[in-house]
Design a protein around this motif. Structure first.
Motif: not given
Length: 219
Positions: A6, A85, A90-91, A93, A129, A131-133, A161, A167, A169
């Protein structure tokens, strides 16, 4: 147990920040759904990562056995961010729009983790992976709006990304966040409130869904 990386980059603290408020909703839902998981948290505003240096940059193109002491030290710091990373399942941002683009602190993190031949290139090490931005913005920059051409947050992060790091995204976009503070935007307050409510709902749903997938796998 799954790991969530996060990152927040807003200069504003807590509930004063639209992006932090929405990432908090995601993280809360994630932790409720997957309490046995791990969260790696970096507040890039309160604790900025170093901007990439000449030693840190050149070290990526030199065999580690040939690093100078300065290159070794600089690249060791980069590896800390890179390995976080790579370990993440999960990521998340928080990426508010500042002057049409992302905060410089988030750019510094990206510059550290992008290494062609490892995290970027033909076989990126964190490929796939999710990624939620949370790309919050004070105005409206979507398709068909007068300022559509000034949108450099989703366009840039999508390229970096997705295209560079490979990733998966997804963007959540709370917009018109300045409507309540700017008199000329007063008539847009209802739209801003609706956008915020939807972003919070979407973030919580996404956090639950992703965490649920990892909880199911572990069962």
């Amino acid at each position: 147990m799954a790991t969530l990386l996060h990152l927040d980059s807003s200069v504003l603290p807590g509930s004063a920040s639209a992006s932090r408020t929405v990432t908090e909703a995601f993280r809360k839902a994630w932790e409720e759904e997957h309490p046995q998981g791990t969260v790696i948290y970096r507040d890039l505003s309160a604790d900025p990562v170093p901007h990439i240096s000449a030693d840190g940059h050149t070290a990526a193109f030199v065999d580690p056995s040939e690093h100078t002491p300065e290159q070794a030290a600089a690249f060791a710091r980069r590896l800390e961010f890179i390995e976080e990373l790579e370990r993440a399942d999960a990521v998340l941002i928080g990426a508010p729009m500042y002057n049409f683009s992302i905060p410089s602190t988030l750019k510094a993190w990206l510059d550290n983790v992008i290494v062609v031949g490892r995290t970027a290139g033909d076989t990126p090490s964190a490929k796939g992976t999710p990624v939620t931005v949370v790309a919050s913005r004070g105005g409206a920059y979507g398709p068909g709006t007068p300022r559509e051409g000034y949108e450099y947050v989703q366009n840039y992060l999508g390229a970096v990304l997705k295209d560079m790091l490979g990733l998966d995204v997804e963007f959540i976009v709370p917009e018109l966040t300045m409507a309540a503070q700017v008199p000329a935007m007063a008539e847009l307050v209802p739209l801003a409130e609706a956008s915020r409510a939807k972003a919070l709902e979407d973030a919580a749903a996404k956090g639950r869904t992703l965490a649920g997938q990892f909880t199911a796998k572990a069962a």
